[in-house]
Enzyme design. Structure first.
Site, mmCIF file in Angstrom:
data_model
loop_
_atom_site.group_PDB
_atom_site.id
_atom_site.type_symbol
_atom_site.label_atom_id
_atom_site.label_comp_id
_atom_site.label_asym_id
_atom_site.label_seq_id
_atom_site.Cartn_x
_atom_site.Cartn_y
_atom_site.Cartn_z
ATOM 1 N N GLU A 293 0.822 -1.061 -0.007
ATOM 2 C CA GLU A 293 0.002 0.108 0.129
ATOM 3 C C GLU A 293 0.822 1.124 -0.034
ATOM 4 O O GLU A 293 0.713 2.293 0.746
ATOM 5 C CB GLU A 293 -0.882 -0.017 1.263
ATOM 6 C CG GLU A 293 -1.941 -1.265 1.193
ATOM 7 C CD GLU A 293 -3.066 -1.383 2.098
ATOM 8 O OE1 GLU A 293 -2.648 -0.939 3.334
ATOM 9 O OE2 GLU A 293 -3.914 -1.895 2.036
ATOM 10 N N ASP A 372 -8.604 -9.398 3.522
ATOM 11 C CA ASP A 372 -8.278 -8.130 4.608
ATOM 12 C C ASP A 372 -9.450 -8.390 5.657
ATOM 13 O O ASP A 372 -10.473 -7.304 5.622
ATOM 14 C CB ASP A 372 -8.209 -7.005 3.948
ATOM 15 C CG ASP A 372 -7.725 -5.823 4.641
ATOM 16 O OD1 ASP A 372 -7.182 -6.151 5.920
ATOM 17 O OD2 ASP A 372 -7.799 -4.442 4.368
ATOM 18 N N GLU A 400 -12.606 -3.437 12.206
ATOM 19 C CA GLU A 400 -12.696 -2.578 10.811
ATOM 20 C C GLU A 400 -13.676 -2.956 9.736
ATOM 21 O O GLU A 400 -14.623 -1.893 9.208
ATOM 22 C CB GLU A 400 -11.394 -2.729 9.994
ATOM 23 C CG GLU A 400 -11.133 -1.726 8.813
ATOM 24 C CD GLU A 400 -9.826 -1.987 8.298
ATOM 25 O OE1 GLU A 400 -8.883 -2.549 8.437
ATOM 26 O OE2 GLU A 400 -9.744 -1.329 6.821
HETATM 27 C C1 GCU Z 1 -6.159 -2.754 5.928
HETATM 28 C C2 GCU Z 1 -6.555 -1.458 6.612
HETATM 29 C C3 GCU Z 1 -5.393 -0.471 6.573
HETATM 30 C C4 GCU Z 1 -4.019 -1.166 7.198
HETATM 31 C C5 GCU Z 1 -3.888 -2.409 6.325
HETATM 32 C C6 GCU Z 1 -2.719 -3.154 6.738
HETATM 33 O O1 GCU Z 1 -5.794 -2.312 4.342
HETATM 34 O O2 GCU Z 1 -7.632 -0.797 5.883
HETATM 35 O O3 GCU Z 1 -5.684 0.633 7.425
HETATM 36 O O4 GCU Z 1 -2.885 -0.205 6.975
HETATM 37 O O5 GCU Z 1 -4.919 -3.163 6.332
HETATM 38 O O6 GCU Z 1 -2.886 -4.175 7.620
HETATM 39 O O7 GCU Z 1 -1.682 -2.741 6.409
#
Ligand code: GCU
Length: 686
Positions: A293, A372, A400
């Site tokens: 990400e 996720d 979440e």
């Molecule tokens: C999910 C989550 C993020 C988090 C990511 C992770 O995508 O929405 O907020 O950073 O997981 O586990 O790194």
């Protein structure tokens, strides 16, 4: 008054005068502590606090055992078991954190020994005793021998230094505020008490996404304050870890590269680690989210994840530190036309080829599912796939995607499904439990970590009932053989007392809650359909046309993701046999995961005989009714629970009902209009 809410399951409520009071008091009021350590002192302090509160009397305390001692606590090095006629070899069965609770007769009276294999064991033994009392069990004739099943029992805080908590639903951080580290060590201490009471022994205190300010946590400016937090946790047997930024050598202004094979970079990290250990001699190590990400990582230098993690591992190795390297690596900029890219495949595709290349102080952290933390996912095929690489499982206690601690979702039954799952990695019986406890492949390091659900709300977890997930997480990973019913029951008794309606109603509310949530959101394994970014509430196409690569592929004819080997993404092929075959086959795939593995017409018949579309309508109507029923059950407890906690939960249940109705109506309407197929029962669909 929110005192009860703050104390969670460590209520230590005054025991009513009577037979039970007399029985317990005769054992608890004369304490001897032998030996000396900060952890032993925490055990003693907890016992004093609990006893004083439960019996309204201060216990007598000595630092040696005498004939009047009714409880003796210490380690087996300091308590000579043979003096009490106990076979000392019993301790051989225990690992370093194990303990013995043993009633003995010292010649003058019955006396209870709380003996740890180490001082941590003694702390856990103390909590075991307090749990027995809080749940109304007899303590006058005990022989209890316990060790934790998992070695690393960790929490990951997703706390940022500005005080926000990523995916936090309980207020702000208790660790950071206004880009500073907290000075409120009392609150940290109370957190440590809660965690140690359920056996947590490791914590990373900052978010896995390490932004600019947090990158400085490993500098001499902030390390002394990190050390204060680590000192507080150490007294409760908890090791402190930090999440680090892979690009730190650049971000902190020292180098122009973070290439893991560059000699200067290696030296930079070695010096950095030395500096950290000068402040925190028992520092646990690093948690790393890299190449995930948009976070930096070894890919920028054409290196792989073994190169990246090994470089850090070499720096930590002289100090016995470890690298917890996350496997949440996927292409988050997917093109929908490319039907071969599948986020579910990504972790396995990236990491499996690297098996055997990691140093032995690297642990790969794998989320329980391949996507996720959805309400239902298959177990990640990564678990058990790497025989020669330490693994730690990652759960998310923060809800979440499960109602964000407004909606009720007790997660223990779901985690038990994960732990009980047979991967067949080494034939039948290769359960996830046996992989993460390290036994199946003889891992050097392994265990379970989870994203915490606490914040600075007075009740820690926003929804008071979400405390059960933190409690249950610790209890379950200590002993995966406990049932969800047992854990729920323990928690209710310790948290709300022993009224039978309270016990019955809350236990059943908890145990039903995950299925209820699934019913009104996304049954049959498809997941998502949430509002993008914040992830609360329905939005069927919220992510469908974005680039984050999470799709249900619903069109006018059908729904689901073809992940079969022959015509789909091939994801099903990542499992060991026979799971591979079961998931790959439309006939054999369990209904609850059907749409995860297969794209089917709306008229496809489930094993229950219902069509997919009718199942969707039915579960969505049912889910709302079930939430209404939760409210009825909770309302019955009005005069049995303090006002603060009663109203806190009632408010949240009302929000849940509104949310459930919105889900029902949006999902039903969406699929009715897409498919043109009416509800057999003719209920209102807009
Ligand atoms: C999910 C989550 C993020 C988090 C990511 C992770 O995508 O929405 O907020 O950073 O997981 O586990 O790194």
């Amino acid at each position: 008054n929110a005192k009860e809410a703050y104390q969670c399951w460590l209520q230590y409520k005054k025991i009513e005068d009577g037979r039970q009071y007399d029985e317990y008091a005769s054992i608890c009021l004369n304490l001897a502590v032998v030996g000396d350590s900060v952890i032993l002192n925490s055990a003693l302090q907890e016992l004093i606090q609990a006893v004083t509160s439960m019996f309204d009397k201060e216990p007598l305390i000595t630092n040696y055992a005498d004939p009047d001692s009714s409880i003796i606590l210490g380690t087996y090095q300091d308590i000579n078991l043979t003096d009490y006629g106990v076979d000392a070899s019993i301790m051989d069965r225990l690992n370093e954190e194990g303990y013995l609770l043993q009633t003995v007769n010292n010649g003058k009276r019955d006396c209870l020994l709380l003996v740890g294999k180490s001082d941590k064991g003694t702390l856990y033994a103390t909590h075991h005793l307090l749990r027995l009392i809080q749940t109304g069990e007899a303590i006058n004739d005990l022989t209890i021998v316990e060790s934790p099943r998992n070695q690393i029992r960790m929490l990951n805080q997703w706390d940022n230094m500005d005080g926000s908590v990523e995916r936090g639903y309980s207020g702000n951080s208790i660790f950071f505020d206004n880009n500073q580290i907290t000075t409120d060590l009392e609150r940290i201490k109370d957190y440590a008490r809660l965690l140690s009471s359920v056996g947590i022994n490791a914590i990373s205190i900052n978010n896995v996404n390490v932004w600019q300010v947090e990158t400085n946590l490993i500098t001499s400016k902030l390390l002394p304050e990190v050390a204060n937090i680590a000192d507080t946790f150490r007294r409760y047997g908890i090791k402190t870890f930090l999440s680090i930024n892979f690009a730190s050598p650049i971000e902190l202004g020292d180098l122009t590269t973070a290439d893991p094979l560059d000699q200067d970079v290696k030296k930079w990290w070695k010096d950095k680690v030395k500096e950290i250990y000068a402040h925190i001699p028992d520092f646990g190590g690093f948690v790393v989210k890299a190449d995930s990400e948009h976070r930096p990582g070894p890919f920028s230098y054409d290196r792989d994840h073994a190169d990246g993690s090994n470089m850090l591992a070499e720096a930590l190795q002289p100090f016995d530190g470890i690298v917890v390297w996350r496997c949440f690596v996927y292409n988050c900029m997917q093109d929908w036309r490319d039907r071969s890219t599948d986020r579910a495949r990504a972790a396995y595709d990236h990491f499996k080829p690297l098996d055997g290349k990691f140093h032995d102080n690297v642990i790969l952290q794998v989320k329980n599912g391949p996507m996720d933390f959805q309400v239902r996912e298959p177990i990640s095929p990564m678990i058990g796939a790497m025989e020669n690489t330490n693994q730690i499982l990652e759960f998310q206690i923060a809800q979440e995607y499960l109602g964000q601690q407004k909606d009720l979702a007790f997660l223990i039954p779901m985690w038990k499904e994960v732990l009980d799952f047979d991967t067949y990695a080494k034939g039948e019986g290769s359960t996830v439990t046996a992989i993460v406890d390290g036994s199946l492949y003889d891992y050097k390091f392994s265990g379970i970590a989870a994203v915490s659900n606490i914040g600075n709300d007075i009740n820690w977890t926003g929804n008071t009932l979400a405390q059960a997930n933190l409690y249950g997480y610790g209890r379950l990973i200590w002993n995966p053989n406990l049932t969800a019913e047992e854990i729920a029951g323990e928690w209710v008794l310790a948290t709300f007392g022993s009224d039978s309606t309270v016990l019955e109603n809350i236990t059943s509310m908890l145990l039903d809650s995950r299925e209820i949530y699934e019913n009104y959101t996304t049954p049959l394994g498809i997941g998502w359909m949430v509002n993008p970014n914040h992830h609360y509430g329905p939005n069927v196409d919220g992510y469908e046309y974005s680039r984050w690569g999470t799709y249900h592929f619903a069109d006018r004819n059908g729904i689901g993701v073809d992940r079969t080997i022959e015509t789909g993404t091939g994801y099903a092929g990542q499992y060991f046999s026979p799971n591979k075959k079961v998931y790959n086959s439309l006939e054999e795939c369990p209904d609850e995961l059907l749409l995860f593995f297969h794209h089917v017409p709306y008229t496809h018949k489930l094993k229950s005989g219902e069509t997919v579309i009718q199942h969707y309508y039915n579960t969505h109507f049912k889910g709302v009714e079930q939430v209404e029923n939760l409210i009825v059950k909770w309302t019955m407890l009005e005069d049995k629970i303090d006002e603060f906690r009663f109203n806190n939960v009632l408010d949240r249940l009302k929000m849940q009902l509104a949310n459930a109705k919105e889900w029902r109506d949006q999902v039903n309407t969406y699929f009715y209009r897409k498919s043109g197929i009416a509800d057999e029962k003719n209920r209102t669909i807009y």
